[in-house]
Design a protein around this motif. Structure first.
Motif, mmCIF file in Angstrom:
data_model
loop_
_atom_site.group_PDB
_atom_site.id
_atom_site.type_symbol
_atom_site.label_atom_id
_atom_site.label_comp_id
_atom_site.label_asym_id
_atom_site.label_seq_id
_atom_site.Cartn_x
_atom_site.Cartn_y
_atom_site.Cartn_z
ATOM 1 N N PRO A 9 86.808 2.106 -43.991
ATOM 2 C CA PRO A 9 86.301 2.571 -45.476
ATOM 3 C C PRO A 9 87.648 3.674 -46.110
ATOM 4 N N GLN A 10 87.570 3.400 -47.629
ATOM 5 C CA GLN A 10 88.668 4.200 -48.223
ATOM 6 C C GLN A 10 87.880 4.095 -49.678
ATOM 7 N N THR A 11 88.583 5.269 -50.430
ATOM 8 C CA THR A 11 88.135 5.069 -51.879
ATOM 9 C C THR A 11 88.862 3.858 -52.664
ATOM 10 N N VAL A 12 88.191 3.779 -53.772
ATOM 11 C CA VAL A 12 88.895 2.778 -54.449
ATOM 12 C C VAL A 12 90.316 3.050 -55.039
ATOM 13 N N ALA A 13 90.434 4.343 -55.291
ATOM 14 C CA ALA A 13 91.723 4.930 -55.744
ATOM 15 C C ALA A 13 92.610 4.677 -54.767
ATOM 16 N N ASP A 14 92.567 5.003 -53.625
ATOM 17 C CA ASP A 14 93.405 4.715 -52.462
ATOM 18 C C ASP A 14 93.775 3.491 -52.302
ATOM 19 N N LEU A 15 92.671 2.472 -52.360
ATOM 20 C CA LEU A 15 93.036 1.250 -52.209
ATOM 21 C C LEU A 15 94.058 0.530 -53.490
ATOM 22 N N CYS A 16 93.675 0.895 -54.652
ATOM 23 C CA CYS A 16 94.482 0.788 -55.682
ATOM 24 C C CYS A 16 95.930 1.167 -55.625
ATOM 25 N N GLN A 17 96.071 2.708 -55.226
ATOM 26 C CA GLN A 17 97.411 3.167 -54.926
ATOM 27 C C GLN A 17 98.043 2.310 -53.799
ATOM 28 N N SER A 18 97.257 2.068 -52.719
ATOM 29 C CA SER A 18 98.232 1.149 -51.683
ATOM 30 C C SER A 18 98.714 -0.106 -52.474
ATOM 31 N N LEU A 19 97.951 -0.680 -53.316
ATOM 32 C CA LEU A 19 98.365 -2.146 -53.697
ATOM 33 C C LEU A 19 99.549 -1.967 -54.731
ATOM 34 N N ALA A 20 99.454 -0.767 -55.446
ATOM 35 C CA ALA A 20 100.616 -0.487 -56.285
ATOM 36 C C ALA A 20 101.839 -0.047 -55.806
ATOM 37 N N ASP A 21 101.770 0.487 -54.446
ATOM 38 C CA ASP A 21 103.040 0.649 -53.642
ATOM 39 C C ASP A 21 103.738 -0.511 -53.214
ATOM 40 N N ARG A 22 102.692 -1.495 -53.014
ATOM 41 C CA ARG A 22 103.151 -2.977 -52.533
ATOM 42 C C ARG A 22 103.336 -4.061 -53.417
ATOM 43 N N TYR A 23 102.799 -3.799 -54.618
ATOM 44 C CA TYR A 23 103.189 -5.072 -55.715
ATOM 45 C C TYR A 23 103.795 -4.142 -56.945
ATOM 46 N N ALA A 24 104.529 -4.940 -57.648
ATOM 47 C CA ALA A 24 105.115 -4.234 -58.836
ATOM 48 C C ALA A 24 104.194 -4.741 -60.047
ATOM 49 N N VAL A 40 91.155 -4.708 -59.336
ATOM 50 C CA VAL A 40 90.427 -4.387 -58.050
ATOM 51 C C VAL A 40 88.883 -3.942 -58.461
ATOM 52 N N LEU A 41 88.678 -3.281 -59.522
ATOM 53 C CA LEU A 41 87.211 -2.867 -59.917
ATOM 54 C C LEU A 41 86.420 -4.095 -60.126
ATOM 55 N N ASP A 42 87.120 -5.155 -60.867
ATOM 56 C CA ASP A 42 86.531 -6.495 -61.315
ATOM 57 C C ASP A 42 86.192 -7.129 -59.856
ATOM 58 N N LEU A 43 87.061 -7.175 -58.904
ATOM 59 C CA LEU A 43 86.696 -7.983 -57.805
ATOM 60 C C LEU A 43 85.811 -7.307 -56.861
ATOM 61 N N LEU A 44 86.060 -5.991 -56.844
ATOM 62 C CA LEU A 44 84.898 -5.153 -56.012
ATOM 63 C C LEU A 44 83.588 -5.360 -56.421
ATOM 64 N N GLN A 45 83.461 -5.455 -57.805
ATOM 65 C CA GLN A 45 82.026 -5.742 -58.491
ATOM 66 C C GLN A 45 81.488 -7.338 -57.813
ATOM 67 N N GLN A 46 82.554 -8.103 -58.028
ATOM 68 C CA GLN A 46 82.029 -9.544 -57.701
ATOM 69 C C GLN A 46 81.667 -9.580 -56.039
ATOM 70 N N MET A 47 82.489 -8.957 -55.433
ATOM 71 C CA MET A 47 82.032 -8.843 -53.711
ATOM 72 C C MET A 47 80.850 -8.021 -53.607
ATOM 73 N N SER A 59 92.458 -11.758 -50.097
ATOM 74 C CA SER A 59 92.678 -11.814 -48.712
ATOM 75 C C SER A 59 93.315 -10.130 -48.597
ATOM 76 N N VAL A 60 94.482 -9.860 -48.893
ATOM 77 C CA VAL A 60 95.144 -8.451 -48.975
ATOM 78 C C VAL A 60 94.149 -7.403 -49.204
ATOM 79 N N ILE A 61 93.473 -7.411 -50.141
ATOM 80 C CA ILE A 61 92.248 -6.523 -50.334
ATOM 81 C C ILE A 61 91.196 -6.423 -49.270
ATOM 82 N N TRP A 62 90.542 -7.648 -48.972
ATOM 83 C CA TRP A 62 89.708 -7.744 -47.643
ATOM 84 C C TRP A 62 90.191 -6.918 -46.371
ATOM 85 N N SER A 63 91.443 -7.328 -46.341
ATOM 86 C CA SER A 63 92.146 -6.882 -44.947
ATOM 87 C C SER A 63 92.245 -4.945 -45.049
ATOM 88 N N GLU A 64 92.338 -4.851 -46.227
ATOM 89 C CA GLU A 64 92.605 -3.135 -46.457
ATOM 90 C C GLU A 64 91.048 -2.584 -46.575
#
Length: 92
Positions: A50-65, A75-82, A41-46
């Motif tokens: 539009p943004q690059t997958v790399a930027d999305l991953c960096q945003s999540l890395a900044d948010r989570y340990a 993230v790549l696995d989830l995006l493939q499913q999506m 759901s956090v990823i969906w909100s992000e």
């Protein structure tokens, strides 16, 4: 195959709502419901913009340990499913 350099966003063809921090979606064309857990759901909100997958991953890395390599893999696995379920758009 989705790559870190790809730009992605949420598909605008879905109805979605958040319930207790989790997203439930309705695909009107296919007549099916889809569910995302809290992290999905956090990823969906992000992906509302539009943004690059790399930027999305960096945003999540900044948010989570968590290690960025693990986040990228998950993230790549989830995006493939999506993508298989037509939940996201890839931009040129």
């Amino acid at each position: 195959m989705i790559a870190l350099s790809d730009t992605v966003s949420a598909s605008s063809d879905l109805l979605s709502t958040e319930i207790d921090g989790e997203v439930v979606m309705m695909d009107m064309e296919a007549g099916r419901y889809l569910y995302l857990d809290r992290i999905g759901s956090v990823i969906w909100s992000e992906l509302k913009r539009p943004q690059t997958v790399a930027d999305l991953c960096q945003s999540l890395a900044d948010r989570y340990a968590a290690p960025i390599e693990q986040i990228e893999c998950d993230v790549l696995d989830l995006l493939q499913q999506m993508r298989r379920n037509d939940l996201i758009r890839l931009h040129d």
